[in-house]
Structures are given as C-alpha cells and as structure tokens.
Design a protein around this motif. Structure first.
Motif, PDB file in Angstrom:
ATOM      1  N   UNK A  96       0.821  -1.201   0.000  1.00 56.41           N
ATOM      2  CA  UNK A  96       0.000   0.000   0.000  1.00 56.41           C
ATOM      3  C   UNK A  96       0.852   1.247   0.000  1.00 56.41           C
ATOM      4  N   UNK A  97       0.444   2.200   0.816  1.00 58.96           N
ATOM      5  CA  UNK A  97       1.159   3.478   0.882  1.00 58.96           C
ATOM      6  C   UNK A  97       1.700   3.681   2.292  1.00 58.96           C
ATOM      7  N   UNK A  98       2.610   4.594   2.442  1.00 58.04           N
ATOM      8  CA  UNK A  98       3.200   5.074   3.689  1.00 58.04           C
ATOM      9  C   UNK A  98       3.703   3.967   4.606  1.00 58.04           C
ATOM     10  N   UNK A  99       4.153   2.906   4.045  1.00 60.38           N
ATOM     11  CA  UNK A  99       4.765   1.848   4.838  1.00 60.38           C
ATOM     12  C   UNK A  99       6.254   1.753   4.539  1.00 60.38           C
TER      13      UNK A  99
ATOM     14  N   UNK B  34      10.853   8.833   8.042  1.00 62.14           N
ATOM     15  CA  UNK B  34      11.688   7.641   8.156  1.00 62.14           C
ATOM     16  C   UNK B  34      13.167   8.029   8.209  1.00 62.14           C
ATOM     17  N   UNK B  49      11.049   4.911  12.218  1.00 62.01           N
ATOM     18  CA  UNK B  49      10.022   5.712  11.567  1.00 62.01           C
ATOM     19  C   UNK B  49       9.051   6.244  12.607  1.00 62.01           C
ATOM     20  N   UNK B  93       6.921  10.805   3.565  1.00 64.61           N
ATOM     21  CA  UNK B  93       5.953  10.156   2.694  1.00 64.61           C
ATOM     22  C   UNK B  93       4.720  11.027   2.541  1.00 64.61           C
ATOM     23  N   UNK B  95       1.271  10.001   0.793  1.00 67.03           N
ATOM     24  CA  UNK B  95       0.573   8.904   0.120  1.00 67.03           C
ATOM     25  C   UNK B  95       1.615   7.927  -0.408  1.00 67.03           C
ATOM     26  N   UNK B  96       1.642   7.677  -1.723  1.00 66.33           N
ATOM     27  CA  UNK B  96       2.558   6.687  -2.268  1.00 66.33           C
ATOM     28  C   UNK B  96       3.948   7.241  -2.543  1.00 66.33           C
TER      29      UNK B  96
END
Lengths: 112, 110
Positions: A96-99, B34, B49, B93, B95-96
């Motif tokens: 997904x996102x923000x991981x 992060x 993070x 970050x 979103x993506x």
C-alpha cells in the motif's frame, strides 16, 4: 522470507544498447519503485507502480520505461542507453502506501 | 516543491561521541517520517520511523523525535560505534510518494 531480488547485480553496456533491469519480490506487495542513486544526489525516484499495469512517473522518468505484468515482478527498461544513465539502480516494494520500503541489493550499471 | 533537507555531505566523529544528523522537511502533506541506513555495498534498510508528534522513537541505539511544529526529525545516538559508519537517509511520505533527502555519510573513527 521477505526479499526483494534484483538482477543482474552488475551490468556493462555500450551507449545506444537497450538495457533491462529486473526486480522481484516475494511479499505480494502492491507498490513497487525504481530509484537511481548517484553520489551527492541521494535516491531519485524514476517510476512508481501501484499494481499490475498501473504505473506512474516519478521525478526523473525521462529515458526510462517500466513494465509490471505480474504483482511480484517490476522491470526497468532503458531504450538506447546513454552514458549519463550510469548509476546504481534500486528497486523497492511496500504494501500500500506510507509503509516501510524494502529495497533490493541494487544493480550497478555502467554505460560506456 | 516537496523536499527533505539533511545535514549535508560527510560527518566524521570519534567512536564514543554523540551523533546528531539533522533532517527537516517541507512537504504539502506529511504522513510518516523515516530514517534509512545504507552500509557500504548494501541496500538501504529501515532504521526507524514515526508519524506521532513529539514522541521519541528508538531502534538499535538510535532515536528520533518528530516535531511537526518545526518540521524536523533529527537522528541521534548517545555514543557512536565503528559499525555506525554508513549512509543515512531521511525520508518523508505523502501517500505513495516517498521523498528522500540527499543522504548523510557518517564516518566513525577509532
């Protein structure tokens, strides 16, 4: 085992040749990335893939294209490589996102 | 545009001294911050993070606190070790999209 695998690790090409860099992951992650790393410039985003056939340009997409036909596999293609594309290329994946990003070991490409 | 700014270039210090690597961010909408560490000829990997304002996050002897009021996420360690010599990246970050700083080389001398 959570792993991102890049092939090849080292590659030497001549200017004008086509280059294929491959990346695989075994975590079923949706999102994958291609970055290049240059001294003093850090990690620069080339492309993002959100899932199969769902790709988006990053910050420096010119001269590159990508392909993602299976979730676990993401390819970076250089059509007619240029000397300024000499770099270390990293693939990464995340769910997904923000991981957390999981990086491959990198491909060191030299274009002569 | 969105950006992450780190302590530039090379930081050299003697084993046993404290480490502080600065990171500030300017992004339209930030979610997680992060720190990644990259040892020589290895891949970058997550060090720590955070997304919680004013909460200290720790891992492997390093710690950082996200301060949204000053848009900062500085990395600290009380006593440097030789094995801490590496390239450190701060990342934000949205979103993506993951935005990396240019990286800070830490070189710890005996």
């Amino acid at each position: 085992d959570m792993k991102v695998t890049q092939m090849p690790r080292y590659l030497i090409k001549r200017m004008g040749e086509n280059v294929l860099l491959e990346c695989g992951q075994d975590m079923s992650h949706e999102t994958m990335y291609w970055y290049r790393q240059d001294p003093g410039l850090g990690l620069q985003l080339i492309y993002i893939s959100y899932d199969v056939d769902s790709n988006s340009e990053g910050d420096i997409p010119k001269g590159y294209r990508v392909s993602r036909k299976k979730r676990e596999h993401f390819s970076l293609i250089l059509d007619s490589a240029k000397t300024n594309q000499t770099s270390v290329y990293f693939c990464a994946s995340t769910q997904g996102a923000v991981n957390t990003l999981y990086f491959g070991a990198g491909t060191r490409l030299s274009v002569l | 545009g969105d950006s992450v700014t780190q302590t530039e270039g090379l930081v050299t210090l003697t084993e046993g001294l404290p480490v502080m690597l600065n990171c500030t961010y300017q992004t339209a909408y930030s979610t997680f911050l992060f720190w990644y560490v990259q040892h020589l000829n290895e891949a970058p990997k997550l060090l720590l993070k955070s997304s919680t304002d004013n909460k200290r996050t720790e891992h492997q002897g390093f710690h950082a606190t996200l301060h949204k009021s000053s848009s900062s996420f500085h990395l600290q360690k009380s006593s440097a070790q030789l094995s801490d010599s590496a390239l450190y990246y701060c990342a934000d970050t949205n979103a993506y999209k993951v935005i990396f700083g240019k990286g800070t080389h830490l070189h710890v001398l005996p």
